[in-house]
Write an enzyme that holds these catalytic residues in place. Structure first.
Site, PDB file in Angstrom:
ATOM      1  N   ASP A  37      -0.947  -1.835   8.296  1.00  0.00           N
ATOM      2  CA  ASP A  37      -1.972  -2.051   9.304  1.00  0.00           C
ATOM      3  C   ASP A  37      -2.192  -0.786  10.144  1.00  0.00           C
ATOM      4  OD1 ASP A  37      -3.827  -3.642  10.502  1.00  0.00           O
ATOM      5  OD2 ASP A  37      -2.399  -4.984  11.471  1.00  0.00           O
ATOM      6  N   HIS A  54      -8.491   4.649   5.729  1.00  0.00           N
ATOM      7  CA  HIS A  54      -7.997   4.038   4.488  1.00  0.00           C
ATOM      8  C   HIS A  54      -7.557   5.109   3.495  1.00  0.00           C
ATOM      9  CE1 HIS A  54      -9.134   0.251   6.057  1.00  0.00           C
ATOM     10  NE2 HIS A  54     -10.434   0.423   5.945  1.00  0.00           N
ATOM     11  N   LEU A 148      11.265   0.360 -10.594  1.00  0.00           N
ATOM     12  CA  LEU A 148      10.654  -0.271  -9.415  1.00  0.00           C
ATOM     13  C   LEU A 148       9.483  -1.160  -9.815  1.00  0.00           C
ATOM     14  CD1 LEU A 148      10.265  -0.377  -6.235  1.00  0.00           C
ATOM     15  CD2 LEU A 148       8.642   1.495  -6.551  1.00  0.00           C
TER      16      LEU A 148
END
Ligand code: V0D
Length: 257
Positions: A37, A54, A148
């Site tokens: 956020d 962004h 991962l």
């Protein structure tokens, strides 16, 4: 380290803070969920368009994924786009939907080299075809990787995920393939997007909001929650290690009782 300046105790500037503060031999959270956020606010503070926030946030994703991989985290789930985010201006949504392609065009080869498995969590319906296509290619090309596990929650909402699961179970009860009594926690968990993932051990949320915002509500029943005021584009691997250090501190404390 605290330092006295007049009557004030202040944290000594960036020395102790810079290197990994967690215990590399201690418990590393197996699954970390992240609410990324603060991109819009980061841009606003710089008089830049939200889109620039962004873009900058995407660089942070790259850095944090590498850091997580480097210390042996098994699963990362990044909240990239919620079902609520459709309410944003059209131009911003269009831009966001290009980010998976952009990210993968520069990162996919390296992710493959690092044995990372990429997956999407969420409802693909309503996403542009080019976004789904980019994700499908990444999922396909990394399907057999064993390192991962990197999940991107896209068009994800936790309550919708639960509704979908309950409807499916209701259908099975109606069809007579299961009895109502057979519905238990394990069966519900198996019908969520996260069916083959462990629950998150740690949630990180940046940018000062202290809420779950409809993210993995079922899965986070026992998750340690860690919040920071740092905006996502400013979030560094040192902040990430700090979160892990605090997680380890909590694990030690409840281990002691
Ligand atoms: C914007 C901050 C990476 C949060 C990070 C669809 C909001 C940058 C991806 C990504 C977004 C998604 C799938 C994938 C690879 C990368 C991404 C979105 C937004 C929205 F396979 N960053 N990122 N996707 N932001």
């Amino acid at each position: 380290m605290l330092e006295r300046i007049g009557h004030m105790l202040v944290r000594k500037a960036n020395q102790e803070e810079k290197r990994p503060v967690f215990d590399e031999a201690g418990e590393i959270p197996r699954h970390i969920a992240v609410i990324m956020d603060g991109n819009g606010r980061w841009a606003k503070m710089r008089n830049l368009p939200r889109i620039a926030g962004h873009r900058s946030g995407m660089k942070t994703v790259k850095e944090i994924v590498k850091a997580a991989d480097g210390i042996g985290v098994k699963t990362m789930t990044m909240y990239a786009f919620s079902t609520e985010n459709w309410k944003r201006p059209r131009e911003e949504v269009d831009y966001l939907m290009k980010l998976p392609q952009e990210f993968l065009s520069t990162e996919l080869e390296e992710l493959i080299e690092r044995n990372v498995r990429v997956r999407m969590l969420g409802n693909p319906e309503g996403l542009p075809a080019h976004t789904i296509e980019a994700m499908n290619i990444a999922e396909e090309r990394t399907r057999h990787n064993t390192g991962l596990q990197l999940n991107f929650a896209l068009n994800y909402g936790s309550r919708t995920e639960l509704v979908r699961a309950f409807r499916e179970l209701a259908r099975q009860v109606q069809a007579g393939t299961i009895q109502p009594e057979e519905v238990d926690e394990e069966m519900i968990a198996r019908h969520l997007y996260t069916s083959d993932l462990p629950d998150p051990d740690l949630l990180i949320r940046t940018s000062g909001e202290i809420r779950l915002s409809n993210f993995m509500l079922w899965q986070m029943a026992y998750t340690e929650l860690w919040f920071t005021d740092v905006l996502w584009p400013d979030f560094t691997k040192e902040h990430f290690y700090q979160a892990i250090a605090e997680y380890q501190g909590r694990a030690r404390r409840y281990g002691a009782v």
